[in-house]
Design a protein around this motif. Structure first.
Motif, mmCIF file in Angstrom:
data_model
loop_
_atom_site.group_PDB
_atom_site.id
_atom_site.type_symbol
_atom_site.label_atom_id
_atom_site.label_comp_id
_atom_site.label_asym_id
_atom_site.label_seq_id
_atom_site.Cartn_x
_atom_site.Cartn_y
_atom_site.Cartn_z
ATOM 1 N N GLN A 61 11.164 45.039 29.240
ATOM 2 C CA GLN A 61 10.470 46.183 28.648
ATOM 3 C C GLN A 61 9.172 45.828 27.929
ATOM 4 O O GLN A 61 8.995 46.040 26.734
ATOM 5 C CB GLN A 61 11.390 46.933 27.676
ATOM 6 N N GLY A 62 8.292 45.186 28.662
ATOM 7 C CA GLY A 62 6.922 45.135 28.186
ATOM 8 C C GLY A 62 6.477 43.958 27.354
ATOM 9 O O GLY A 62 5.293 43.760 27.189
ATOM 10 N N GLY A 63 7.382 43.103 26.817
ATOM 11 C CA GLY A 63 6.906 41.975 26.010
ATOM 12 C C GLY A 63 6.325 40.892 26.913
ATOM 13 O O GLY A 63 6.533 40.884 28.119
ATOM 14 N N TYR A 64 5.600 39.942 26.325
ATOM 15 C CA TYR A 64 5.051 38.833 27.112
ATOM 16 C C TYR A 64 5.386 37.515 26.444
ATOM 17 O O TYR A 64 5.511 37.438 25.227
ATOM 18 C CB TYR A 64 3.532 38.957 27.208
ATOM 19 N N ALA A 65 5.537 36.459 27.247
ATOM 20 C CA ALA A 65 5.711 35.131 26.676
ATOM 21 C C ALA A 65 4.669 34.213 27.280
ATOM 22 O O ALA A 65 4.436 34.257 28.489
ATOM 23 C CB ALA A 65 7.099 34.614 27.014
ATOM 24 N N ILE A 66 4.025 33.397 26.423
ATOM 25 C CA ILE A 66 3.065 32.425 26.944
ATOM 26 C C ILE A 66 3.749 31.066 26.918
ATOM 27 O O ILE A 66 4.298 30.650 25.909
ATOM 28 C CB ILE A 66 1.801 32.395 26.070
ATOM 29 N N VAL A 67 3.732 30.423 28.056
ATOM 30 C CA VAL A 67 4.548 29.232 28.202
ATOM 31 C C VAL A 67 3.694 28.051 28.656
ATOM 32 O O VAL A 67 2.885 28.199 29.572
ATOM 33 C CB VAL A 67 5.648 29.526 29.255
ATOM 34 N N LYS A 68 3.893 26.871 27.987
ATOM 35 C CA LYS A 68 3.103 25.693 28.343
ATOM 36 C C LYS A 68 3.803 24.886 29.433
ATOM 37 O O LYS A 68 5.030 24.766 29.415
ATOM 38 C CB LYS A 68 2.981 24.813 27.098
ATOM 39 N N GLU A 69 3.045 24.351 30.405
ATOM 40 C CA GLU A 69 3.646 23.518 31.453
ATOM 41 C C GLU A 69 4.184 22.232 30.842
ATOM 42 O O GLU A 69 3.734 21.784 29.806
ATOM 43 C CB GLU A 69 2.596 23.165 32.518
ATOM 44 N N ARG A 70 5.108 21.586 31.521
ATOM 45 C CA ARG A 70 5.764 20.417 30.954
ATOM 46 C C ARG A 70 6.130 19.455 32.074
ATOM 47 O O ARG A 70 6.008 19.802 33.237
ATOM 48 C CB ARG A 70 6.970 21.004 30.235
ATOM 49 N N GLU A 71 6.571 18.256 31.722
ATOM 50 C CA GLU A 71 6.939 17.253 32.734
ATOM 51 C C GLU A 71 7.917 17.857 33.744
ATOM 52 O O GLU A 71 8.812 18.606 33.370
ATOM 53 C CB GLU A 71 7.623 16.076 32.029
ATOM 54 N N THR A 72 7.718 17.546 35.046
ATOM 55 C CA THR A 72 8.637 18.118 36.041
ATOM 56 C C THR A 72 9.300 16.991 36.834
ATOM 57 O O THR A 72 8.856 15.847 36.797
ATOM 58 C CB THR A 72 7.888 19.025 37.048
ATOM 59 N N PHE A 73 10.352 17.345 37.594
ATOM 60 C CA PHE A 73 11.001 16.359 38.447
ATOM 61 C C PHE A 73 10.019 15.892 39.509
ATOM 62 O O PHE A 73 9.174 16.659 39.962
ATOM 63 C CB PHE A 73 12.211 16.976 39.146
ATOM 64 N N ALA A 74 10.183 14.618 39.952
ATOM 65 C CA ALA A 74 9.255 14.084 40.940
ATOM 66 C C ALA A 74 9.424 14.793 42.284
ATOM 67 O O ALA A 74 8.468 15.033 43.004
ATOM 68 C CB ALA A 74 9.489 12.589 41.086
ATOM 69 N N SER A 75 10.649 15.123 42.661
ATOM 70 C CA SER A 75 10.846 15.748 43.971
ATOM 71 C C SER A 75 12.008 16.726 43.914
ATOM 72 O O SER A 75 12.824 16.686 42.999
ATOM 73 C CB SER A 75 11.187 14.680 45.004
ATOM 74 N N ARG A 76 12.076 17.606 44.948
ATOM 75 C CA ARG A 76 13.170 18.565 44.974
ATOM 76 C C ARG A 76 14.497 17.838 45.197
ATOM 77 O O ARG A 76 15.510 18.165 44.605
ATOM 78 C CB ARG A 76 12.922 19.588 46.088
ATOM 79 N N LEU A 77 14.437 16.799 46.056
ATOM 80 C CA LEU A 77 15.656 16.036 46.299
ATOM 81 C C LEU A 77 16.162 15.439 44.983
ATOM 82 O O LEU A 77 17.357 15.457 44.676
ATOM 83 C CB LEU A 77 15.378 14.919 47.313
ATOM 84 N N GLY A 78 15.203 14.918 44.198
ATOM 85 C CA GLY A 78 15.570 14.343 42.899
ATOM 86 C C GLY A 78 16.257 15.391 42.045
ATOM 87 O O GLY A 78 17.306 15.143 41.447
ATOM 88 N N PHE A 79 15.680 16.587 42.022
ATOM 89 C CA PHE A 79 16.247 17.657 41.194
ATOM 90 C C PHE A 79 17.662 18.019 41.664
ATOM 91 O O PHE A 79 18.599 18.116 40.856
ATOM 92 C CB PHE A 79 15.332 18.886 41.247
ATOM 93 N N VAL A 80 17.810 18.174 42.988
ATOM 94 C CA VAL A 80 19.137 18.558 43.497
ATOM 95 C C VAL A 80 20.157 17.452 43.205
ATOM 96 O O VAL A 80 21.274 17.716 42.740
ATOM 97 C CB VAL A 80 19.071 18.877 45.010
ATOM 98 N N LEU A 81 19.736 16.190 43.407
ATOM 99 C CA LEU A 81 20.693 15.106 43.189
ATOM 100 C C LEU A 81 21.026 14.945 41.709
ATOM 101 O O LEU A 81 22.167 14.667 41.343
ATOM 102 C CB LEU A 81 20.157 13.786 43.755
#
Ligand code: PFF
Length: 458
Positions: free
Chosen positions: A9-29
């Motif tokens: 219902q209309g609010g907003y959030a501002i979000v900062k990017e952050r460290e991510t997993f190197a790969s999708r396989l890494g994330f799934v495993l």
């Protein structure tokens, strides 16, 4: 880089990017490594034995689809949308003035309680590794192995020592960072675990009489199904997928924008089920081949299995592999559990990763001692008629995790369904009928099932 999410219902959030997993396989495993733990390898075979064999497996799969998967996908979505630790993610995304962020405190407390008994078991496994390698179980009969297990539980000093070693190992992995520590180590350990499970399942399946064990796992007979089987299957869904403790929210925060959440959740659940079934295929055929009792409960892995391996050619070698499997499963999950608290300290207290890891693990070591002592000097301390170790196991699986899952289901189904992060991450990825089902599950089915589990648990 900043991103803006439109909230409910209309609010907003501002979000900062952050460290991510190197790969999708890494994330799934990694996520699968977190889900696949003692629950899949140690608990699954014995609860299947206790609660109806194949009928239990079927009910578990059903719960996994109707509530496990939607809740898991929602946890990832909350994490990715906020890119924050478990507590802050709800603070950023919830409508102003609401209390969804309490889930964060709940999740962190749940993680610590779970780790308290988890590290005790991991310590036993490490100790068993050395005992087997030293040939301590060779030639023992079933009663002899049981006595050795009892003696180990009664020796508090040795339990604390090995639990401490597990804690230090976990700390070393976590302190190396997300990509270089947690992701790298978990990825390697998961692949190693799957390979070892296959080797052991083949060994067990080639024992004479093994097919009885396979029949026990896959032969459906609904007369064995009881109300307790259904309740345990529900509780086990949360436990086996690591839901309701904020881990998947924490991992979601490290997820690349391009990663498909529903598809990855399916893969994670698939790997978790497959590992549990492989563990069943490694244990039950051996149990039946050696004429042992499949209903041996928690002692199945610590008493029945060492006895079985002590009876077969090169059994000590396979027993070492078996122990490594369990230890790896325990380590990958415990590393994930503490990642929640480490991310919180980094995020909210702006601590360096290494100091956050040390602080979390020192806290864990102190708390873990409480659980280990419940087999020795504190064996008289009972909570709800259970020693501390059993209470922690029961409380986390039957109360904390289902209630955590309930909060996520209610948030997703009732409050956040129209917010962009749910729409983009989930709704747009499915067909209209799948969405209707997921919404129904999150709004009514999952909450109802959870309340039944918790009410019965209490
Ligand atoms: N899923 C893990 C297992 O099956 O052993 C247990 C677990 C790990 C539960 C991490 C919750 C969690 F956050």
């Amino acid at each position: 880089m900043l991103r803006v999410w439109r909230l409910i219902q209309g609010g907003y959030a501002i979000v900062k990017e952050r460290e991510t997993f190197a790969s999708r396989l890494g994330f799934v495993l990694i996520s699968a490594g977190c889900a696949i733990g003692l629950g899949n390898v140690w608990r699954f075979p014995y609860i299947v034995g206790q609660y109806g064999g194949a009928a239990f497996v079927l009910i578990y799969l059903l719960f996994l689809v109707i509530m496990g998967l939607p809740i898991m996908a929602m946890e990832f979505s909350v994490g990715r949308a906020s890119r924050k630790s478990i507590l802050a993610s709800f603070q950023v995304l919830e409508p102003e003035g609401s209390k969804w962020h309490w889930y964060g405190w709940f999740g962190m407390a749940g993680n610590y309680l779970l780790m308290m008994f988890y590290t005790t078991i991991a310590g036993w496994l490490l100790l068993y590794f050395f005992k087997v390698a030293a040939g301590e179980f060779r030639g023992l009969d079933a009663a002899g192995v049981e006595t050795a297990f009892g003696a180990m539980q009664g020796n508090v000093g040795i339990q604390l020592l090995f639990m401490g070693i597990v804690v230090v190992l976990g700390m070393l992995i976590c302190s190396r960072g997300l990509k270089n520590g947690v992701e790298k180590v978990n990825k390697a350990m998961m692949l190693c675990l799957l390979a070892l499970l296959v080797v052991l399942a083949v060994r067990a399946l080639t024992l004479p009489g093994a097919m009885e064990g396979v029949k026990f796992l896959f032969d459906f007979s609904f007369d064995k199904l009881t109300w307790m089987s259904v309740l345990n299957a529900m509780g086990f869904t949360f436990f086996s997928l690591s839901l309701g403790c904020g881990i998947m929210v924490t991992y979601g925060a490290y997820l690349k924008d391009s990663t498909d959440i529903p598809n990855s959740s399916l893969w994670i659940a698939y790997l978790a089920i497959q590992t549990a079934l492989l563990a069943g295929l490694m244990i039950m055929p051996a149990v039946f081949a050696m004429g042992q009792d499949p209903n041996a409960g928690p002692g199945l892995v610590f008493v029945t299995i060492p006895f079985i391996f002590s009876q077969i050619p090169f059994g000590w070698f396979f027993m070492i592999l078996f122990n490594v499997c369990l230890l790896v499963a325990a380590l990958t999950s415990s590393v994930s559990l503490l990642e929640v608290c480490i991310a919180y300290l980094q995020n909210e207290w702006h601590m360096k990763r290494i100091s956050a890891s040390i602080l979390c693990y020192v806290g864990l070591a102190l708390l873990g001692f409480v659980s280990a002592l419940s087999f020795g000097v504190w064996s008289d301390v009972k909570i709800f008629d259970r020693i501390i170790f059993d209470f922690l196991d029961w409380f986390c699986s039957n109360i904390m995790m289902p209630l955590g899952g309930l909060s996520i289901a209610l948030l997703a189904g009732w409050k956040a369904w129209n917010s962009t992060y749910v729409q983009v991450n989930l709704v747009k990825k499915y067909s209209a009928s799948a969405n209707a089902f997921i919404k129904f599950s999150l709004r009514f089915l999952a909450p109802l099932l959870v309340l039944v589990v918790v009410a019965t648990g209490v």
